[in-house]
Structure formats: C-alpha cells, structure tokens
Design a protein around this motif. Structure first.
Motif, PDB file in Angstrom:
ATOM      1  N   PHE A 166      33.067  31.001  42.312  1.00  0.00           N
ATOM      2  CA  PHE A 166      33.322  29.705  41.689  1.00  0.00           C
ATOM      3  C   PHE A 166      34.222  29.895  40.465  1.00  0.00           C
ATOM      4  CE2 PHE A 166      29.181  29.932  43.615  1.00  0.00           C
ATOM      5  CZ  PHE A 166      29.096  28.796  44.388  1.00  0.00           C
ATOM      6  N   GLY A 167      35.151  28.981  40.286  1.00  0.00           N
ATOM      7  CA  GLY A 167      36.035  29.012  39.120  1.00  0.00           C
ATOM      8  C   GLY A 167      36.109  27.657  38.457  1.00  0.00           C
ATOM      9  N   TYR A 168      36.050  27.615  37.128  1.00  0.00           N
ATOM     10  CA  TYR A 168      36.163  26.357  36.382  1.00  0.00           C
ATOM     11  C   TYR A 168      37.173  26.551  35.262  1.00  0.00           C
ATOM     12  CZ  TYR A 168      35.030  22.181  33.749  1.00  0.00           C
ATOM     13  OH  TYR A 168      35.113  20.979  33.100  1.00  0.00           O
ATOM     14  N   SER A 169      38.211  25.726  35.284  1.00  0.00           N
ATOM     15  CA  SER A 169      39.288  25.825  34.299  1.00  0.00           C
ATOM     16  C   SER A 169      38.897  25.121  33.014  1.00  0.00           C
ATOM     17  CB  SER A 169      40.570  25.211  34.875  1.00  0.00           C
ATOM     18  OG  SER A 169      41.598  25.199  33.909  1.00  0.00           O
ATOM     19  N   ILE A 170      38.871  25.860  31.909  1.00  0.00           N
ATOM     20  CA  ILE A 170      38.546  25.252  30.619  1.00  0.00           C
ATOM     21  C   ILE A 170      39.793  24.919  29.815  1.00  0.00           C
ATOM     22  CG2 ILE A 170      36.260  26.286  30.475  1.00  0.00           C
ATOM     23  CD1 ILE A 170      37.393  28.495  28.764  1.00  0.00           C
ATOM     24  N   SER A 171      40.940  25.459  30.252  1.00  0.00           N
ATOM     25  CA  SER A 171      42.238  25.134  29.637  1.00  0.00           C
ATOM     26  C   SER A 171      43.321  25.636  30.571  1.00  0.00           C
ATOM     27  CB  SER A 171      42.380  25.782  28.251  1.00  0.00           C
ATOM     28  OG  SER A 171      42.555  27.184  28.372  1.00  0.00           O
ATOM     29  N   SER A 172      44.584  25.356  30.220  1.00  0.00           N
ATOM     30  CA  SER A 172      45.687  25.822  31.057  1.00  0.00           C
ATOM     31  C   SER A 172      45.826  27.337  31.028  1.00  0.00           C
ATOM     32  CB  SER A 172      47.006  25.182  30.596  1.00  0.00           C
ATOM     33  OG  SER A 172      47.291  25.558  29.249  1.00  0.00           O
ATOM     34  N   LYS A 173      45.177  27.968  30.069  1.00  0.00           N
ATOM     35  CA  LYS A 173      45.289  29.415  29.910  1.00  0.00           C
ATOM     36  C   LYS A 173      44.045  30.176  30.373  1.00  0.00           C
ATOM     37  CE  LYS A 173      49.346  29.999  27.829  1.00  0.00           C
ATOM     38  NZ  LYS A 173      50.405  30.891  28.375  1.00  0.00           N
ATOM     39  N   ASN A 174      42.923  29.482  30.543  1.00  0.00           N
ATOM     40  CA  ASN A 174      41.662  30.194  30.774  1.00  0.00           C
ATOM     41  C   ASN A 174      40.807  29.524  31.846  1.00  0.00           C
ATOM     42  OD1 ASN A 174      41.845  32.194  28.478  1.00  0.00           O
ATOM     43  ND2 ASN A 174      41.965  30.272  27.323  1.00  0.00           N
ATOM     44  N   THR A 175      40.188  30.352  32.682  1.00  0.00           N
ATOM     45  CA  THR A 175      39.243  29.911  33.702  1.00  0.00           C
ATOM     46  C   THR A 175      38.013  30.812  33.638  1.00  0.00           C
ATOM     47  OG1 THR A 175      40.909  29.029  35.224  1.00  0.00           O
ATOM     48  CG2 THR A 175      38.828  29.739  36.196  1.00  0.00           C
ATOM     49  N   VAL A 176      36.832  30.207  33.629  1.00  0.00           N
ATOM     50  CA  VAL A 176      35.600  30.991  33.716  1.00  0.00           C
ATOM     51  C   VAL A 176      35.207  31.076  35.186  1.00  0.00           C
ATOM     52  CG1 VAL A 176      34.771  30.489  31.395  1.00  0.00           C
ATOM     53  CG2 VAL A 176      34.217  28.923  33.261  1.00  0.00           C
ATOM     54  N   TYR A 177      34.612  32.203  35.568  1.00  0.00           N
ATOM     55  CA  TYR A 177      34.274  32.390  36.975  1.00  0.00           C
ATOM     56  C   TYR A 177      32.855  32.933  37.125  1.00  0.00           C
ATOM     57  CZ  TYR A 177      34.888  37.457  36.376  1.00  0.00           C
ATOM     58  OH  TYR A 177      34.752  38.758  35.973  1.00  0.00           O
ATOM     59  N   LEU A 178      32.283  32.680  38.299  1.00  0.00           N
ATOM     60  CA  LEU A 178      30.986  33.225  38.698  1.00  0.00           C
ATOM     61  C   LEU A 178      31.145  33.787  40.101  1.00  0.00           C
ATOM     62  CD1 LEU A 178      27.876  33.551  38.313  1.00  0.00           C
ATOM     63  CD2 LEU A 178      27.651  31.270  39.349  1.00  0.00           C
ATOM     64  N   ASP A 179      30.726  35.029  40.280  1.00  0.00           N
ATOM     65  CA  ASP A 179      30.892  35.719  41.569  1.00  0.00           C
ATOM     66  C   ASP A 179      29.540  36.289  41.994  1.00  0.00           C
ATOM     67  OD1 ASP A 179      31.627  37.216  43.759  1.00  0.00           O
ATOM     68  OD2 ASP A 179      33.344  38.154  42.802  1.00  0.00           O
ATOM     69  N   MET A 180      29.036  35.836  43.139  1.00  0.00           N
ATOM     70  CA  MET A 180      27.773  36.337  43.684  1.00  0.00           C
ATOM     71  C   MET A 180      28.034  36.851  45.094  1.00  0.00           C
ATOM     72  SD  MET A 180      25.168  33.297  42.464  1.00  0.00           S
ATOM     73  CE  MET A 180      26.097  32.044  43.364  1.00  0.00           C
ATOM     74  N   ARG A 181      27.479  38.021  45.432  1.00  0.00           N
ATOM     75  CA  ARG A 181      27.686  38.571  46.766  1.00  0.00           C
ATOM     76  C   ARG A 181      26.506  39.438  47.181  1.00  0.00           C
ATOM     77  NH1 ARG A 181      32.531  40.138  47.677  1.00  0.00           N
ATOM     78  NH2 ARG A 181      33.428  38.872  46.000  1.00  0.00           N
ATOM     79  N   TYR A 182      26.308  39.498  48.498  1.00  0.00           N
ATOM     80  CA  TYR A 182      25.223  40.289  49.079  1.00  0.00           C
ATOM     81  C   TYR A 182      25.762  41.002  50.309  1.00  0.00           C
ATOM     82  CZ  TYR A 182      20.911  41.339  51.656  1.00  0.00           C
ATOM     83  OH  TYR A 182      19.907  41.966  52.350  1.00  0.00           O
ATOM     84  N   SER A 183      25.470  42.312  50.427  1.00  0.00           N
ATOM     85  CA  SER A 183      25.908  43.119  51.559  1.00  0.00           C
ATOM     86  C   SER A 183      24.707  43.826  52.168  1.00  0.00           C
ATOM     87  CB  SER A 183      26.937  44.176  51.114  1.00  0.00           C
ATOM     88  OG  SER A 183      28.055  43.573  50.520  1.00  0.00           O
ATOM     89  N   SER A 184      24.744  43.957  53.515  1.00  0.00           N
ATOM     90  CA  SER A 184      23.608  44.573  54.188  1.00  0.00           C
ATOM     91  C   SER A 184      24.067  45.293  55.451  1.00  0.00           C
ATOM     92  CB  SER A 184      22.562  43.510  54.538  1.00  0.00           C
ATOM     93  OG  SER A 184      21.512  44.062  55.303  1.00  0.00           O
ATOM     94  N   ASN A 185      23.522  46.506  55.674  1.00  0.00           N
ATOM     95  CA  ASN A 185      23.688  47.190  56.954  1.00  0.00           C
ATOM     96  C   ASN A 185      22.327  47.752  57.380  1.00  0.00           C
ATOM     97  OD1 ASN A 185      23.315  49.564  55.476  1.00  0.00           O
ATOM     98  ND2 ASN A 185      25.516  50.008  55.352  1.00  0.00           N
ATOM     99  N   LYS A 186      22.305  48.602  58.397  1.00  0.00           N
ATOM    100  CA  LYS A 186      21.034  49.098  58.912  1.00  0.00           C
ATOM    101  C   LYS A 186      20.306  49.998  57.921  1.00  0.00           C
ATOM    102  CE  LYS A 186      22.253  48.900  63.817  1.00  0.00           C
ATOM    103  NZ  LYS A 186      22.441  49.679  65.066  1.00  0.00           N
ATOM    104  N   ARG A 187      21.034  50.643  57.026  1.00  0.00           N
ATOM    105  CA  ARG A 187      20.424  51.618  56.141  1.00  0.00           C
ATOM    106  C   ARG A 187      20.142  51.100  54.741  1.00  0.00           C
ATOM    107  NH1 ARG A 187      22.915  57.653  57.111  1.00  0.00           N
ATOM    108  NH2 ARG A 187      22.616  57.741  59.364  1.00  0.00           N
ATOM    109  N   ASN A 188      20.878  50.058  54.335  1.00  0.00           N
ATOM    110  CA  ASN A 188      20.740  49.654  52.938  1.00  0.00           C
ATOM    111  C   ASN A 188      21.212  48.223  52.768  1.00  0.00           C
ATOM    112  OD1 ASN A 188      20.219  49.813  50.225  1.00  0.00           O
ATOM    113  ND2 ASN A 188      21.684  51.454  49.785  1.00  0.00           N
TER     114      ASN A 188
END
Length: 636
Positions: free
Chosen positions: A601-623
């Motif tokens: 997710f990204g939210y622009s607070i000005s023409s020069k700056n954007t705050v972001y939130l990044d969430m992720r999950y990975s899974s396989n047979k071992r971990n």
C-alpha cells in the motif's frame, strides 16, 4: 604569328600583373586569417560555453580533459578535434577561408552555426572572407525559419524498449498560423537507425552500448502523429518553447550541421531527449542544460528542466485515437455500444433494421464511432486492412448522408501533464519485522515509476523501474543486499468489449527468496502474461508466471518454475495498492512448490513523499516466513 610575337611582351606583362594581384589577394587573406586566429586564441574563445556546445564537448569523468560526443569524423576539421576544442577551433577558422568555389561543400555552408558564432565573437570583415553560394543550406533554412519551436512528448510505450520512458522531438510551427497548419509543420526526430533484421539480443546490446547510428529525419508532423497517436496509442503533449528569434536561428543552423547523423544512439543516456537538449544547449549556452545528465536521460526529466528554467510558454494535450474513442464511447447506451461491436466485428449489415431504426442523431454517432473503432483495429493489425476496405467505404458513404457533422457532447478530460508527475529518482528508508526480528532498510531507485507511486502525470497501469537497490541491517548491524532489480516492466491493460488486450510483466535482477528452509539472495529472470479486467476503479489481473532462478544456494544451482498469479491493483493520486498471490511449481532443479501472498500500500503525503506499508507471507514444504515493513519513499 607575327601579331602574337609583336604583342608577346604585353601578354607577359599582363600575366605578371595578374599573378601579382593574386599573390597580394592571397597574402592579404592569409594575413587576415592569422589575425582572426590570433584574436580567437588571445581571448580563449575555445573555452566558451557556446563553442563547447557547438562541438558537443563534455569533460571526461575524473578528468579536466574534453571529449566530443560526436562520432562522425566528418564533423571535425582537426585530426585531433574530438579531444581538443582549441585545435578544432583553429582548424575551423582555416577551413572558413577555403576557396568559395566549393559552394555547398564549403565549411561555411556545412557548419553555419559555427560561422554565425564566429561572426558574433569578433567583428569580421566579410569582404576578406570567401563568399560561397550555399543553395542547399538556404533552402533548408527557408523551410524552417520564421517559426516557433515546439517540444513534442509522446507518452511511454511499453511494447518498445526504446520508448518505454517516452519520446521527445521538435516541431517548427509558423507563427500566428491556423489551427490545422501544425499537421504539415516540419518536425525533427532524433532516433536510432534500426534495421528490421536485428534480433532481440542484438537490439538490446546495441541500444545499451551505442551500436545504432542516429538519424534525424525531418518530416511533416502528421506522419509522427499517425505513428504515435494512431498506431501506438500514445497521448501527445506539446510544449511551446520560450525562445528568441536569434536562438531559434541558431537551433536551425546547428540542426543542419547534425542532419547526417553525427552521433551513435544509446537508449539510456544519449537518446532522443538528450540530443534535443544538446541542440537547445547550442542556443542557450548560459544555462548548461546538460549538466544534470551524467548517467542516463529520462525524457520527462528534460521537460521538467525546461520548465525550471522558464523555457516553456504553453502546453497542449492531444489524446491518442484509442483514448479519444474510449472517452466518446461513453456517450452511447448499452444497445448502441453493442451495435458498434456488431458492425465492426460481427458482420452486421449497415442497412439492418437495428441500425436504420435509430434516430438520425444516434445513428450518426454509432456510424462515426464504428468508423473510429474499425480504424483502431486496423492500426492494431487485429483486422486486415484489405479486408476492412468495403466496410470502411460503406461507413463513409452512410455517414455522408447526414448534412451536419457529428458532434460529441464532451471532449476527453485533460489529465495531469507529464511534467506535473513525481520526480523519477527515489530514496527509500524503512523499518520492519521478519520472523520477529527487527530490520532497517535503505534503498535507491534510479527511475522511473511504479504502480504504487502517485499516478498523476504517468500512464495508468504502466510500471517501469530500473536499478532498484535496497540494503537491510539487523539489530546487530549486519548489512546485506535485499534487492537489486535491474529492470522491472509491468503493463496492466484492462480488456473490455472492444479490446482483448494482454497484460504482462518482465523482470530481471536479484532478490531474497524462500528456498527450502533458507532465505538466500538469488539471481532471477521472470516473465508473466495474462489479462486484466476492471471492477470499478480496481483492476483484477490474472497471469501465468515463468521464472528462472540461478544461485549456488539452490540445490541444482538453478530452478525453473511455472505458476499462477492473481492480483488486484488500484491507483489514484493519493492512494494505491497491490494485493495478490503467487503459487509456483518448480519443474526443474529445486523440485518443490512455493506459495506467496502480499499486500502493498502507498499513500502520497506530498508531491515529494509517499509512505508505504508492505506485508508478505511465503511458504513451502519445509518452512514459512512472514514480514511486515513500512517507511518513506522520497522522490527527487
């Protein structure tokens, strides 16, 4: 015979007098040449910004020595002119004193901008210089002089690597001209001269390392408008430049000096926009327009630079044929929209009751939009041009029966212009947690726009990043490279009732990835292709995923995977997101599977700056592993 002998003394005297005057004339010319050379050297004019710009001299990195960017030996008069602006200036002055009988091939005719600059530097006595007849030059100048200069920008086109950042060229308009005369206005286009037989690898290699010579064709603007707006569906922006008549004259004369293709073409640095800026720099030496371009040149940055220096008077928006059609089609109801599709794609006769029973104004609108739709499909090679000839003729004949031209109720809304978008460099700082361990991140992106960046000024659904680099540090100050994307291109093009377009992604670089029970940094190459559909303002995409991973941490040193990737994207001027998942089955090498889920997710607070939130999950047979991070993107 006696007569000849009797006057032979007089004849010899005449010859001696003629030789004397020739000697005096040549001696005077030689003396004047030495005087001009002395004045120039004494004043060190070879160091002036004007001369360096006309010779396209730049200082070498980590050195005070000069080198010209011109790659054509015929551009120079000194054998060492590419490296020595002083020798080249002296040789140029000597060349200007060559016999006038050379005419069009005379250096004064071949390098008129240099000659103009020399005349402005010292008060030349023109009577003591040769006066060649420059017919071809005069015809060229007559075609372009008395014009205003317009910088034309075609939006980025992801189907062509050389145009994925956009394209710029110049147009020369007649002052106080009618609204339609711009179509015939001459335009100059700095481009790579590419042969059709070039393979993809050759194309990329030569484009990056200068294997293509440049070409600078001048042609009517409607040719370029047809290519960019109609064939490639690119919006056009026109920026009228704030230049004096003398500056425009210098541009025209210097353009003549470059017309035969003086430079090699590079996609990333010495490209279309860089050549335009170097041309303008010859007329505006006091600004040093090229100082900001060290490693690469992005066309939209050149527009911002001209705006910064007050060189843009006005701007005009011309929507592509496709965007104009998609806007105007909204004026039809669902029934009329289906008629357009049936007429063009399903063979519905024009004289069928479903068409003839329409009110006259609605029928005219359906026929006009059907004609536009057919033209777009022909330009896209969806319908063969020869197969569409009869339908095109029938639509034109039927439309001609209406006495009044078809008028739309509204015209396409003018979007934010490219120069109003965010800056293309990005600095990233953030903090996050991975498996309950805190980490800190810092990164840099060379260019130029991602899906989570503010959309104004950029094409919706277009994502082009190169050299996206990120470092991470844990609580124990251990620093590691987390990501190095060399190139990442994504095009999200929603399909609809009119167009069944494809979406795709291509990426190459390095990143950390869950392999068995480890999280190593691996080299990767990915390609994805699929389709996108709009749900309100949100896009739903589904793509087939192909990936090749290479690294010593992989069991067989490589793996080849295939998968399915569904995801949602939303873009606006303030808020954007990318939510999706990827299931990959590895069929060679690391024989396993990997599931990934993310929300960015990204939210622009000005023409020069954007705050972001990044969430992720990975899974396989071992971990399995999860991480969450947030931070700030700063554009500069």
């Amino acid at each position: 015979m006696l007569k000849i002998c009797r006057n032979s003394g007089l004849y010899a005297a005449l010859i001696i007098i003629q030789i004397f005057f020739i000697y005096v004339k040549e001696g005077t010319a030689n003396t004047y040449q030495k005087y001009v050379e002395g004045e120039i050297i004494k004043s060190e004019f070879f160091r002036s910004n004007e001369w360096l710009a006309l010779g396209h001299y730049r200082k070498k990195y980590f050195s005070h020595k000069y080198i010209s960017e011109a790659d054509d030996p015929d551009f120079f008069y000194s054998d060492n002119g590419v490296y020595d602006p002083q020798l080249e200036l002296t040789a140029t002055i000597a060349a200007f004193f060559k016999p006038a009988e050379m005419n069009d091939e005379h250096p004064q005719c071949k390098h008129p901008a240099r000659f103009k600059w020399l005349k402005n530097k010292i008060p030349l006595d023109i009577a003591q210089l040769p006066a060649p007849e420059c017919k071809r030059l005069n015809e060229w100048v007559e075609n372009l002089r008395g014009k205003k200069v317009v910088l034309v920008f075609a939006n980025n086109y992801l189907n062509n690597p050389s145009s994925m950042f956009g394209h710029t060229f110049l147009r020369f308009d007649i002052v106080d001209s009618s609204n339609e005369s711009f179509l015939m206005a001459p335009s100059v286009n700095f481009a790579a001269n590419i042969e059709k037989r070039e393979g993809l690898l050759q194309y990329i290699y030569k484009g990056l390392f200068g294997g293509f010579p440049s070409s600078n064709p001048i042609e009517p603007f409607y040719h370029k408008l047809r290519t960019y707006s109609d064939y490639e569906n690119r919006d056009i922006w026109e920026y009228q430049l704030n230049l004096t008549p003398d500056q425009i004259d210098t541009i025209i004369l210097h353009l003549w000096e470059l017309k035969d293709g003086t430079f090699d073409y590079y996609f990333l640095d010495e490209n279309c926009s860089y050549r335009v800026m170097s041309l303008l720099a010859a007329a505006l030496p006091e600004i040093n327009l090229l100082d900001d371009y060290i490693v690469y040149t992005i066309p939209v940055d050149t527009i911002k630079l001209l705006e910064k220096h007050g060189l843009i008077n006005s701007k005009t928006y011309r929507p592509s044929e496709l965007n104009s059609f998609l806007f105007h089609i909204k004026e039809l109801n669902d029934y009329e929209t289906s008629l357009v599709v049936d007429l063009v794609q399903n063979g519905l006769p024009i004289d069928s009751p479903s068409v003839t029973n329409l009110p006259a104004d609605r029928k005219a609108l359906v026929l006009k939009l059907s004609s536009e739709y057919l033209d777009i499909l022909v330009n896209k090679d969806v319908i063969d041009r020869s197969m569409s000839a009869k339908l095109t003729h029938d639509l034109i004949v039927e439309r001609s029966k209406f006495p009044m031209p078809v008028m739309f109720y509204n015209e396409p809304t003018v979007p934010n212009s490219p120069d109003e978008g965010h800056d293309t460099h990005l600095l990233n700082i953030g903090i996050g947690s991975s498996e309950d361990d805190i980490f800190y991140s810092m990164g840099y992106r060379a260019g130029f726009h991602a899906l989570l960046d503010p959309i104004q000024g950029f094409e919706k659904g277009a994502h082009v990043e190169f050299f996206n680099f990120e470092l991470r540090a844990d609580n124990e100050s251990n620093i590691k490279v987390d990501k190095l994307d060399i190139l990442n291109i994504t095009s999200i093009s929603p399909s609809n009732i009119f167009f069944n377009t494809s979406s795709f992604n291509f990426a190459i670089g390095g990143k950390r990835k869950l392999i068995d029970n480890q999280y190593p940094f691996i080299n990767y190459l990915e390609f994805e292709k699929g389709h996108t559909y709009s749900i309100g303002k949100t896009n739903l995409s589904g793509m087939l995923h192909f990936s090749l991973n290479v690294d010593n941490d992989i069991q067989e040193c490589y793996d080849l995977g295939i998968g399915i990737k569904p995801f949602l994207t939303y873009q606006s001027s303030k808020f954007s997101y990318d939510i999706g998942g990827l299931v990959t089955k590895y069929i060679f090498g690391n024989v396993s599977s990997l599931s990934e889920i993310w929300g960015k997710f990204g939210y622009s607070i000005s023409s020069k700056n954007t705050v972001y939130l990044d969430m992720r999950y990975s899974s396989n047979k071992r971990n399995n592993m999860y991480e969450i991070s947030f931070g700030l993107w700063h554009y500069f």
